[in-house]
Design a protein around this motif. Structure first.
Motif, PDB file in Angstrom:
ATOM      1  N   UNK A 128       0.752  -1.420   0.074  1.00  0.00           N
ATOM      2  CA  UNK A 128      -0.002   0.208   0.017  1.00  0.00           C
ATOM      3  C   UNK A 128       0.916   1.243  -0.087  1.00  0.00           C
ATOM      4  N   UNK A 129       2.117   1.230   0.788  1.00  0.00           N
ATOM      5  CA  UNK A 129       3.045   2.254   0.812  1.00  0.00           C
ATOM      6  C   UNK A 129       3.891   2.605  -0.461  1.00  0.00           C
ATOM      7  N   UNK A 130       3.998   1.637  -1.238  1.00  0.00           N
ATOM      8  CA  UNK A 130       4.901   1.814  -2.320  1.00  0.00           C
ATOM      9  C   UNK A 130       4.209   1.508  -3.607  1.00  0.00           C
ATOM     10  N   UNK A 131       3.058   0.922  -3.483  1.00  0.00           N
ATOM     11  CA  UNK A 131       2.353   0.595  -4.848  1.00  0.00           C
ATOM     12  C   UNK A 131       2.330  -1.108  -5.205  1.00  0.00           C
ATOM     13  N   UNK A 132       1.535  -1.513  -5.742  1.00  0.00           N
ATOM     14  CA  UNK A 132       1.578  -2.921  -6.182  1.00  0.00           C
ATOM     15  C   UNK A 132       2.954  -3.124  -7.198  1.00  0.00           C
ATOM     16  N   UNK A 133       3.414  -2.073  -8.181  1.00  0.00           N
ATOM     17  CA  UNK A 133       4.484  -2.520  -9.014  1.00  0.00           C
ATOM     18  C   UNK A 133       5.858  -2.562  -8.306  1.00  0.00           C
ATOM     19  N   UNK A 134       6.026  -2.056  -7.090  1.00  0.00           N
ATOM     20  CA  UNK A 134       7.340  -1.997  -6.555  1.00  0.00           C
ATOM     21  C   UNK A 134       7.988  -3.516  -6.437  1.00  0.00           C
ATOM     22  N   UNK A 135       6.999  -4.418  -6.178  1.00  0.00           N
ATOM     23  CA  UNK A 135       7.709  -5.683  -5.733  1.00  0.00           C
ATOM     24  C   UNK A 135       8.103  -6.310  -7.166  1.00  0.00           C
ATOM     25  N   UNK A 136       7.848  -5.850  -8.349  1.00  0.00           N
ATOM     26  CA  UNK A 136       8.102  -6.695  -9.508  1.00  0.00           C
ATOM     27  C   UNK A 136       9.820  -6.675  -9.603  1.00  0.00           C
ATOM     28  N   UNK A 137      10.360  -5.440  -8.966  1.00  0.00           N
ATOM     29  CA  UNK A 137      11.949  -5.427  -9.277  1.00  0.00           C
ATOM     30  C   UNK A 137      12.676  -6.189  -8.407  1.00  0.00           C
ATOM     31  N   UNK A 138      11.805  -7.012  -7.233  1.00  0.00           N
ATOM     32  CA  UNK A 138      12.743  -7.533  -6.371  1.00  0.00           C
ATOM     33  C   UNK A 138      12.840  -9.192  -6.508  1.00  0.00           C
ATOM     34  N   UNK A 159       5.614 -11.918   2.207  1.00  0.00           N
ATOM     35  CA  UNK A 159       4.117 -11.795   2.023  1.00  0.00           C
ATOM     36  C   UNK A 159       3.244 -12.723   2.753  1.00  0.00           C
ATOM     37  N   UNK A 160       2.485 -12.182   3.308  1.00  0.00           N
ATOM     38  CA  UNK A 160       1.619 -13.029   4.355  1.00  0.00           C
ATOM     39  C   UNK A 160       0.177 -12.777   4.010  1.00  0.00           C
ATOM     40  N   UNK A 161      -0.768 -13.477   3.955  1.00  0.00           N
ATOM     41  CA  UNK A 161      -2.062 -13.379   3.424  1.00  0.00           C
ATOM     42  C   UNK A 161      -2.152 -12.303   2.547  1.00  0.00           C
ATOM     43  N   UNK A 162      -1.530 -12.293   1.479  1.00  0.00           N
ATOM     44  CA  UNK A 162      -1.553 -11.471   0.486  1.00  0.00           C
ATOM     45  C   UNK A 162      -0.902 -10.039   0.739  1.00  0.00           C
ATOM     46  N   UNK A 163      -0.461  -9.720   1.703  1.00  0.00           N
ATOM     47  CA  UNK A 163       0.065  -8.742   1.988  1.00  0.00           C
ATOM     48  C   UNK A 163       1.508  -8.632   2.076  1.00  0.00           C
ATOM     49  N   UNK A 164       2.298  -7.561   1.486  1.00  0.00           N
ATOM     50  CA  UNK A 164       3.815  -7.533   1.618  1.00  0.00           C
ATOM     51  C   UNK A 164       4.051  -6.721   2.763  1.00  0.00           C
ATOM     52  N   UNK A 165       4.997  -7.294   3.826  1.00  0.00           N
ATOM     53  CA  UNK A 165       5.329  -6.627   5.012  1.00  0.00           C
ATOM     54  C   UNK A 165       6.789  -6.149   5.125  1.00  0.00           C
ATOM     55  N   UNK A 166       7.405  -6.317   4.018  1.00  0.00           N
ATOM     56  CA  UNK A 166       9.041  -5.681   4.221  1.00  0.00           C
ATOM     57  C   UNK A 166       9.603  -5.263   2.660  1.00  0.00           C
ATOM     58  N   UNK A 167      10.572  -4.436   2.750  1.00  0.00           N
ATOM     59  CA  UNK A 167      11.147  -4.238   1.503  1.00  0.00           C
ATOM     60  C   UNK A 167      12.245  -5.015   1.558  1.00  0.00           C
ATOM     61  N   UNK A 168      12.501  -6.124   0.600  1.00  0.00           N
ATOM     62  CA  UNK A 168      13.666  -6.899   0.687  1.00  0.00           C
ATOM     63  C   UNK A 168      15.019  -6.183   0.464  1.00  0.00           C
ATOM     64  N   UNK A 169      16.062  -6.646   1.159  1.00  0.00           N
ATOM     65  CA  UNK A 169      17.344  -6.000   1.077  1.00  0.00           C
ATOM     66  C   UNK A 169      18.427  -6.721   0.459  1.00  0.00           C
TER      67      UNK A 169
END
Length: 424
Positions: free
Chosen positions: A112-122, A131-141
């Motif tokens: 929700x904070x970064x938008x649904x497209x952010x995860x495509x880069x990771x 991802x837990x219950x359909x929600x992403x809870x951290x920015x992978x480093x």
């Protein structure tokens, strides 16, 4: 001055001070007008890397300053839990075991904070982990890559072993196998051949996976005491009993014992991850290389753990936190983590930089990646998982020491883990 007048004046002054304090805290509290964001990590060697990345961020965002705090791994999880519960946790913090915080509403929804497209880069495995219950809870480093085997070239040469032999050895429950026979050859030239022992990520998970077992099933139930799990742990215990690995009296109390023994030239083979690579490259005073994991009954199986940055839902600076998260998850911000070969960036476009760095150093890191082409074993998680690991630890220590038979120890450890989760 009348008493009533003094009271009114005192209340007025108190209100002014209170408003000033609120404004002061709201802008970060350093007197510069910048918003100060705290980032908590557990590894000191990442401080220069993050500072370099965040200096670039701060040049583009002069109104935000990110301050890094290091809490050693030995106390990190416990202190974080207390600080989150007490409302004193940093705005951002490293995490691997995040489920309890997510379920309790303590984390910001990254999607929700970064938008649904952010995860495509990771890295997809890192996205799945957080991802837990359909929600992403951290920015992978960064991701660890797979587990591999570091070897001492000098000791292999003394035992007349070609390093290429390491990529062909297999282990199997019961009797002699090609891996055990190779370790016996190494035992003639080194105090210890291999680091079989209580190492969750580098030893236990790969052996469970290559035996056809799991640590947890898809419902987060502990299942490591299956027949295949018993076979995996029994194999490790027998390597220790045959003195092919360091004694549990040393490794149970010092998780760095095997790594230090390898660096001292006393251990021929060290099974570990990329998180050990930089230290070996800097400190080893002998020729060394990297080989594939031993092949087990179900093949070569590794985990690919990732470290992420989670955002504290109680932060007073949500806009600044969002900007920092976006930077740390971008290629520009994340590429610094590959600059000195410290780790593999989670941004896929930056991972080649890690390979290139070590290639320039003459190190072939392909075993850490090749093993991931096959099946993987999850590293575990779910509510109460840290408490479960704490409950398991002393029972496993007794098992490795030979004081509890493997089947009994695994059964007791599973029951203790389940009880810890239920209590949590």
């Amino acid at each position: 001055m009348k008493t009533s007048t003094r009271v009114v004046l005192a209340v007025g002054i108190a209100m002014v001070l209170l408003v000033a304090a609120v404004l002061w805290l709201g802008r970060g509290g350093d007197g510069s007008g910048r918003t100060v964001i705290g980032l908590r990590i557990w590894d000191e060697k990442f401080v220069p890397v993050y500072r370099a990345s965040l200096e670039e961020f701060q040049r583009a965002n002069p109104d935000v300053e990110v301050r890094i705090t290091v809490v050693p791994w030995s106390s990190y999880q416990q202190k974080l839990r207390l600080d989150v519960a007490g409302g004193t946790a940093d705005d951002l913090f490293w995490t691997t075991l995040y489920e309890d915080y997510a379920d309790a509403g303590r984390l910001i929804d990254v999607g929700a904070a970064l938008g649904p497209d952010a995860a495509a880069a990771w890295d997809p495995s890192a996205v799945a982990q957080y991802t837990r219950n359909g929600t992403l809870w951290a920015v992978p480093q960064f991701v660890d890559g797979g587990t591999a085997v570091y070897y001492n070239r000098d000791l292999l040469a003394a035992a007349h072993i070609d390093p290429a032999e390491l990529n062909a050895v297999q282990w199997s429950p019961g009797g002699d196998d090609t891996f055990r026979l190779l370790l016996r050859r190494l035992a003639a030239v080194a105090p210890w051949s291999y680091n079989a022992g209580h190492d969750f990520q580098s030893i236990e998970l790969p052996y469970l996976g290559s035996a056809g077992a799991q640590f947890q099933d898809d419902r987060d139930h502990f299942v490591f005491d299956s027949p295949q799990g018993i076979a995996a742990f029994d194999y490790l215990i027998r390597l220790i009993a045959d003195r092919l690995a360091p004694a549990p009296a040393d490794t149970n109390t010092n998780p760095d014992f095997a790594k230090n023994a390898f660096l001292q030239g006393k251990l021929a083979l060290l099974q570990s991850g990329t998180f050990t690579l930089a230290q070996i490259a800097q400190q080893a005073r002998f020729g060394w290389g990297v080989a594939l994991l031993p092949h087990g009954p179900s093949g070569r199986v590794s985990t690919n753990n990732a470290v992420g940055v989670a955002a504290n839902a109680a932060t007073r600076h949500s806009d600044a936190v969002q900007r920092v998260l976006a930077w740390l998850g971008s290629g520009s911000g994340n590429r610094y983590l590959a600059g000195d070969g410290a780790t593999i960036p989670a941004v896929v476009s930056e991972q080649q930089a890690y390979r290139d760095y070590w290639a320039r150093k003459g190190v072939d890191v392909s075993p850490f990646f090749d093993v991931l082409r096959g099946p993987r074993i999850p590293s575990g998680g779910g509510p109460g998982f840290p408490a479960a690991l704490r409950a398991i630890d002393p029972i496993f220590a007794e098992m490795y020491a030979g004081r509890i038979p493997v089947p009994e120890a695994l059964s007791r450890a599973r029951a203790a883990a389940e009880a810890a989760v239920a209590q949590n």
